[in-house]
Design an enzyme around this catalytic site. Structure first.
Site, short mmCIF file in Angstrom:
data_model
loop_
_atom_site.label_atom_id
_atom_site.label_comp_id
_atom_site.label_asym_id
_atom_site.label_seq_id
_atom_site.Cartn_x
_atom_site.Cartn_y
_atom_site.Cartn_z
N ARG A 18 0.83 -1.20 0.00
CA ARG A 18 0.00 0.00 0.00
C ARG A 18 0.87 1.26 0.00
O ARG A 18 2.08 1.19 0.20
CB ARG A 18 -0.94 0.02 1.21
CG ARG A 18 -0.24 0.02 2.53
CD ARG A 18 -1.19 -0.30 3.69
NE ARG A 18 -0.44 -0.34 4.95
CZ ARG A 18 -0.29 0.70 5.77
NH1 ARG A 18 -0.84 1.86 5.49
NH2 ARG A 18 0.43 0.59 6.87
N ILE A 20 3.14 4.42 -0.39
CA ILE A 20 4.37 4.71 -1.12
C ILE A 20 5.03 3.42 -1.60
O ILE A 20 5.53 3.36 -2.72
CB ILE A 20 5.35 5.52 -0.22
CG1 ILE A 20 4.76 6.90 0.09
CG2 ILE A 20 6.70 5.69 -0.90
CD1 ILE A 20 5.56 7.70 1.10
N ARG A 40 2.70 -7.99 5.21
CA ARG A 40 2.10 -8.85 6.23
C ARG A 40 0.72 -9.29 5.78
O ARG A 40 0.26 -10.37 6.12
CB ARG A 40 2.02 -8.10 7.57
CG ARG A 40 3.39 -8.03 8.28
CD ARG A 40 3.30 -7.32 9.60
NE ARG A 40 2.69 -6.00 9.44
CZ ARG A 40 2.47 -5.15 10.44
NH1 ARG A 40 2.78 -5.49 11.67
NH2 ARG A 40 1.93 -3.98 10.22
N ASP A 54 7.46 -10.51 8.08
CA ASP A 54 7.33 -9.57 9.18
C ASP A 54 8.74 -9.05 9.45
O ASP A 54 9.63 -9.83 9.82
CB ASP A 54 6.76 -10.31 10.40
CG ASP A 54 6.76 -9.47 11.66
OD1 ASP A 54 7.18 -8.29 11.60
OD2 ASP A 54 6.35 -10.00 12.71
N VAL A 55 8.95 -7.74 9.24
CA VAL A 55 10.31 -7.20 9.33
C VAL A 55 10.88 -7.21 10.75
O VAL A 55 12.06 -6.97 10.95
CB VAL A 55 10.44 -5.77 8.73
CG1 VAL A 55 10.12 -5.79 7.24
CG2 VAL A 55 9.58 -4.77 9.47
N GLY A 83 6.94 0.39 7.51
CA GLY A 83 7.00 1.24 8.70
C GLY A 83 5.63 1.38 9.36
O GLY A 83 4.60 1.15 8.73
N TYR A 146 8.67 7.92 16.11
CA TYR A 146 8.74 7.84 14.65
C TYR A 146 9.94 8.62 14.10
O TYR A 146 10.72 8.12 13.30
CB TYR A 146 7.43 8.36 14.06
CG TYR A 146 7.33 8.26 12.56
CD1 TYR A 146 7.10 7.02 11.94
CD2 TYR A 146 7.45 9.38 11.74
CE1 TYR A 146 6.99 6.92 10.56
CE2 TYR A 146 7.35 9.28 10.36
CZ TYR A 146 7.12 8.06 9.78
OH TYR A 146 7.01 7.95 8.41
N LYS A 150 13.24 7.27 12.08
CA LYS A 150 13.53 7.73 10.71
C LYS A 150 14.87 8.46 10.62
O LYS A 150 15.57 8.38 9.61
CB LYS A 150 12.38 8.61 10.21
CG LYS A 150 11.07 7.86 10.00
CD LYS A 150 11.21 6.73 8.99
CE LYS A 150 9.88 6.13 8.57
NZ LYS A 150 10.06 5.06 7.55
N ILE A 179 2.48 13.18 1.55
CA ILE A 179 2.13 12.47 0.32
C ILE A 179 0.62 12.23 0.30
O ILE A 179 0.01 11.98 1.34
CB ILE A 179 2.84 11.09 0.27
CG1 ILE A 179 4.31 11.22 0.67
CG2 ILE A 179 2.70 10.45 -1.10
CD1 ILE A 179 5.19 12.03 -0.23
#
Length: 240
Positions: A18, A20, A40, A54-55, A83, A146, A150, A179
């Protein structure tokens, strides 16, 4: 397959189901690359291979890479995009709110890049692209977790550059601003107008505008750029 100046590569985009990530995967498909996405749930765009991963779990990442290597070949371009956010003010932010965001966004990128680097070292070629955010260096209220995750990607890309730069591998950071996604569409009109006032370009970006920059930095023409932070934010961050 449309003509492209770049050699076709095997590309992995994490969180490509989904927003970006989906747009990035779509752009690589359009350029004629072999594209896999991890998700996922949900699916990547038409023409891509979707693998479950799953990261936050190294063994699930390893399994995903093994499947991609078997079906598409060794991963030459990795875009760490998966993320999450758990925005809340510092005073209310729980340890879990902080740890889960950092573990997914920063830890997830580390796990994916570490696994990808094996094949890249062997091939003496690699493009590592970490998707950060204007918030990483600009800051954002309610986003201590967050923004930290980042901003950490910048140190990661620069350290990887110093370690692997002589092996034909680059590591760069893309820092998108606001975005047009499902998330921003849900904001009230007045809030959107307020945000746009602070953006010199006066509008939000389309996901495709981010995707095209990612495709370029991952391409053959950008082989001498590494450790860079490239903003795609309409002038909002001005290098921050």
């Amino acid at each position: 397959m449309p003509h492209s100046e770049n050699s076709p590569r095997t590309v992995l985009v994490t969180g490509g189901n989904r927003g970006i990530g989906y747009a990035i995967a779509e752009e690589f498909v359009a350029l004629g690359h072999r594209v896999a996405v991890t998700a996922r749930s949900g699916e990547g765009p038409a023409g891509s291979l979707t693998v479950r991963a799953d990261v936050t779990d190294a063994s699930s990442i390893d399994a995903a890479f093994s499947e991609i290597e078997q079906k598409l070949g060794p991963v030459e371009v990795v875009v760490a995009n998966a993320g999450i956010t758990r925005d809340t003010l510092l005073m209310r932010m729980s340890e879990d709110d902080f740890d889960s965001v950092v573990n997914t966004n920063l830890g997830g990128s580390f796990r994916v890049v570490k696994r990808a680097s094996k094949g890249m070292l062997k091939a003496r070629f690699g493009r590592i692209v970490l998707i950060s955010s204007v918030v990483g260096l600009y800051g954002g209220p309610g986003q201590v977790n967050y923004a930290s995750s980042k901003a950490g990607l910048v140190g990661m890309a620069r350290s990887i550059t110093r370690e692997l730069g002589a092996r034909g591998i680059t590591a760069n950071v893309i820092a998108p601003g606001f975005i047009e996604t499902d998330m921003t569409a849900e904001l009230p009109e007045a809030t959107q107008a307020e945000y746009k006032k602070g953006i010199p370009a006066g509008r939000f970006a389309t996901p495709a505008e981010v995707a095209k920059v990612v495709a370029w930095i991952a391409g053959d023409d950008a082989g001498y750029i590494s450790g860079a932070v490239i903003p795609v934010d309409g002038g909002l961050g001005m290098g921050h």
